[in-house]
Scaffold this active site. Structure first.
Site, mmCIF file in Angstrom:
data_model
loop_
_atom_site.group_PDB
_atom_site.id
_atom_site.type_symbol
_atom_site.label_atom_id
_atom_site.label_comp_id
_atom_site.label_asym_id
_atom_site.label_seq_id
_atom_site.Cartn_x
_atom_site.Cartn_y
_atom_site.Cartn_z
ATOM 1 N N ASN A 1 0.043 5.753 0.105
ATOM 2 C CA ASN A 1 -0.883 6.879 -0.064
ATOM 3 C C ASN A 1 -0.135 8.194 -0.252
ATOM 4 O O ASN A 1 0.661 8.267 -1.205
ATOM 5 C CB ASN A 1 -2.023 6.891 0.966
ATOM 6 C CG ASN A 1 -1.659 6.866 2.439
ATOM 7 O OD1 ASN A 1 -1.082 5.904 2.916
ATOM 8 N ND2 ASN A 1 -2.036 7.885 3.182
ATOM 9 N N ASP A 2 -0.333 9.183 0.580
ATOM 10 C CA ASP A 2 0.118 10.553 0.273
ATOM 11 C C ASP A 2 1.600 10.681 -0.099
ATOM 12 O O ASP A 2 2.461 10.062 0.536
ATOM 13 C CB ASP A 2 -0.061 11.473 1.490
ATOM 14 C CG ASP A 2 -1.360 11.277 2.232
ATOM 15 O OD1 ASP A 2 -2.215 10.531 1.771
ATOM 16 O OD2 ASP A 2 -1.493 11.876 3.315
ATOM 17 N N GLN B 1 3.662 7.827 2.057
ATOM 18 C CA GLN B 1 2.999 7.007 3.069
ATOM 19 C C GLN B 1 2.957 5.569 2.546
ATOM 20 O O GLN B 1 2.469 5.314 1.440
ATOM 21 C CB GLN B 1 1.576 7.535 3.305
ATOM 22 C CG GLN B 1 1.534 8.955 3.854
ATOM 23 C CD GLN B 1 1.782 8.990 5.343
ATOM 24 O OE1 GLN B 1 0.914 8.652 6.129
ATOM 25 N NE2 GLN B 1 2.986 9.392 5.741
ATOM 26 N N TRP C 1 0.812 -1.222 0.000
ATOM 27 C CA TRP C 1 0.000 0.000 0.000
ATOM 28 C C TRP C 1 0.842 1.268 0.000
ATOM 29 O O TRP C 1 1.845 1.362 0.703
ATOM 30 C CB TRP C 1 -0.871 0.014 1.261
ATOM 31 C CG TRP C 1 -1.525 1.326 1.542
ATOM 32 C CD1 TRP C 1 -1.012 2.367 2.269
ATOM 33 C CD2 TRP C 1 -2.809 1.744 1.110
ATOM 34 N NE1 TRP C 1 -1.911 3.406 2.316
ATOM 35 C CE2 TRP C 1 -3.024 3.047 1.603
ATOM 36 C CE3 TRP C 1 -3.829 1.142 0.328
ATOM 37 C CZ2 TRP C 1 -4.201 3.759 1.370
ATOM 38 C CZ3 TRP C 1 -4.998 1.859 0.102
ATOM 39 C CH2 TRP C 1 -5.167 3.148 0.614
HETATM 40 N N1 DQQ Z 1 -3.032 10.492 5.162
HETATM 41 C C1 DQQ Z 1 -4.032 11.511 5.309
HETATM 42 C C2 DQQ Z 1 -3.343 12.518 6.152
HETATM 43 C C3 DQQ Z 1 -2.576 11.688 7.108
HETATM 44 C C4 DQQ Z 1 -2.123 10.544 6.272
HETATM 45 C C5 DQQ Z 1 -4.497 12.053 3.993
HETATM 46 C C6 DQQ Z 1 -2.128 9.220 6.991
HETATM 47 O O1 DQQ Z 1 -4.213 13.411 6.801
HETATM 48 O O2 DQQ Z 1 -1.478 12.370 7.671
HETATM 49 O O3 DQQ Z 1 -4.667 11.047 3.034
HETATM 50 O O4 DQQ Z 1 -1.698 8.178 6.137
#
Ligand code: DQQ
Length: 540
Positions: A21-22, A38, A19
């Site tokens: 993310n950001d 992330q 996985w």
């Molecule tokens: N992802 C969110 C953020 C946080 C992070 C936004 C956690 O607010 O810090 O997608 O994975």
């Protein structure tokens, strides 16, 4: 899972597995672009959030590096969440990030490179005094995250930065000042607040030039500058931006068009795109935008394929001098280095209700520029017609015909059109009685698979006098990034074709309008793979 391997992209950044993310803390250091992200090292769903790390010389060809930070302290044991880098005048790098504590409290922490002379910035030190910020009175312990890059304040040695939060249902951007990145003071005034928008994640705040075509350092201010405030809305999972004027001495930001979407502005991207973040690239004097393209299938499908999410192709961000209401987002020029030879150039006169196959190699990996000329008489007909109002999302997609739309391209289609993703313009009569252009991406027929998002994305886009209707598309197997009118309106599609894959993918141009023919001019490049791989650390 080999069966799903064709969904992986050829030139977008994505980890080998699991996985993501950001995007986090993007920066340029000693010849290398750094991207942190992330990442869950253990699974294809969110959890155990760790900072993945990759470097590139050109923002396109990436090398994976060892993790930069893992959740190993009480103040980030439940996740090393999103953060941003600030580069001080002496070259020091201050990385502020959110930690989710052992008690599930959101705090801000400081980290910095152990060795600045290392171009790869392999080792990161977490400051011994962490956390450097805890939720202030009145702010929920789970509503305090994602510190921005800091900018210089009005006083000597003073830095300011913002952190997203909410009070009730009002999204807010708190402002802190600091001189050392270890102690902070909350300012009385928030940078901006918008009722009804809920939690603001991943706030971004940066200057854009109203005169020049270069990007600006985050601390740049002065005449000919506007400031962009971006918030990622946790409630609708969309990134919104507003352009405004920032008075540094009063620390007051005022939006130019507070009426635009109730003060939270336009969407940065009308498709699957979230938690974006910009950084200033000193090498090419530009501001570069990253964004997370998530999945729209089920978690079980992600677990089965063993990975989730990709990062968008980095985009340059500029102020649109012509509309003065929009930003212009455009793929970084380095993407053009993947173009395999000369483009295929095609002109087509498309009669109402026509679709035409364009013969290209590897239609799953393309860079397409297309412009369309619409008959002036037909345009007049639209204005005289009595039907007012159209919206991509409530339309029936590319199969619904109007007098002057849809027309555009069809990507990631199979030969028989059992799967297809049309990206198109649709001109209708706007509320003001004038012609209004919409830019849409129709995913209703992108996949015959069940359980994946099948909506029509899009928005209206300004098309000024003398402009053709133009679009640029980056097609990469399961991702389509679509830019209209030089990047005024952008739509990212995450699609799950099962038949229109690899060599079976086809490209078409079409005009499904009933009332007019359009002339299409198309340039198509096949794109090569960016071959993302591990950094050969033994070669250092
Ligand atoms: N992802 C969110 C953020 C946080 C992070 C936004 C956690 O607010 O810090 O997608 O994975």
């Amino acid at each position: 899972n080999a069966m799903l391997s064709w969904q992986r992209t050829a030139y977008h950044f994505q980890p080998q597995k699991n996985w993501m993310n950001d995007p986090n803390g993007p920066l340029y250091h000693k010849g290398w672009y750094h991207l942190f992200y992330q990442y869950n090292p253990d699974s294809a769903i969110w959890g155990n959030i760790t900072w993945g790390h990759a470097v590139s010389k050109d923002l396109i060809h990436w090398l994976y590096l060892p993790f930069a930070m893992v959740p190993d302290q009480w103040y980030d044991i439940n996740g090393v969440w999103t953060g941003s880098a600030t580069i001080l005048p002496d070259g020091q790098i201050m990385m502020l990030y959110t930690g989710d504590t052992d008690d599930y409290v959101q705090v801000q922490n400081l980290a910095y490179p152990a060795n600045l002379s290392d171009p790869l910035l392999l080792d990161w030190v977490k400051y011994k005094g962490n956390p450097v910020l805890v939720p202030p009175p009145g702010i929920g312990v789970k509503d305090f995250r994602d510190p921005t890059t800091a900018w210089t304040g009005p006083q000597n040695g003073q830095w300011l930065l913002t952190i997203g939060s909410k009070i009730g249902k009002t999204g807010i951007a708190l402002v802190y000042e600091t001189s050392n990145f270890t102690s902070f003071k909350l300012l009385d005034e928030v940078l901006h607040a918008v009722p009804g928008t809920g939690m603001w994640e991943c706030v971004d705040f940066y200057p854009v030039s109203t005169e020049k075509t270069n990007g600006l350092d985050t601390s740049y201010n002065g005449p000919g500058v506007k400031h962009v405030l971006k918030a990622s809305l946790d409630d609708n999972k969309q990134d919104h931006y507003a352009i405004g004027t920032y008075d540094l001495t009063k620390n007051k930001w005022t939006p130019d068009n507070p009426e635009l979407d109730c003060g939270i502005g336009l969407k940065l991207d009308y498709g699957k795109y979230y938690a974006s973040k910009t950084f200033y690239d000193p090498k090419k004097q530009r501001r570069v935008l990253w964004g997370w393209i998530g999945e729209t299938d089920s978690e079980s499908a992600d677990l089965q394929k063993g990975w989730a999410s990709v990062q968008s192709i980095p985009r340059t961000v500029l102020y649109d001098k012509k509309t003065r209401t929009h930003l212009l987002q455009w793929p970084v020029e380095e993407i053009e280095s993947l173009r395999a030879g000369d483009p295929i150039v095609k002109q087509a006169n498309l009669q109402p209700g026509s679709i035409e196959l364009l013969h290209v190699d590897s239609a799953a990996e393309l860079d397409i520029e297309a412009s369309f000329e619409v008959d002036k008489v037909a345009l007049q007909g639209i204005i005289e017609a009595d039907h007012v109002g159209f919206s991509c999302s409530t339309s029936g997609g590319a199969a619904s015909r109007g007098i002057l739309g849809p027309f555009g391209v069809v990507v990631i289609a199979d030969q028989t059109l059992s799967e297809l993703t049309p990206v198109y313009f649709y001109i209708s009569k706007g509320a003001d009685g004038r012609a209004q252009t919409h830019f849409c991406a129709d995913q209703t027929r992108s996949s015959v698979a069940p359980g994946v998002a099948k909506q029509v994305y899009g928005s209206s886009v300004p098309v000024l006098d003398g402009e053709k209707h133009s679009m640029r598309l980056l097609v990469d197997h399961s991702i389509v990034e679509s830019f209209a009118q030089g990047g005024r309106t952008v739509i990212t599609s995450r699609i799950y074709p099962t038949k229109a894959v690899n060599g079976a993918a086809r490209l078409f141009v079409f005009n499904n309008a009933t009332g007019a023919s359009v002339t299409a001019s198309v340039k198509i490049w096949s794109l090569e793979s960016a071959n993302i791989r591990s950094f050969p650390l033994q070669d250092l």
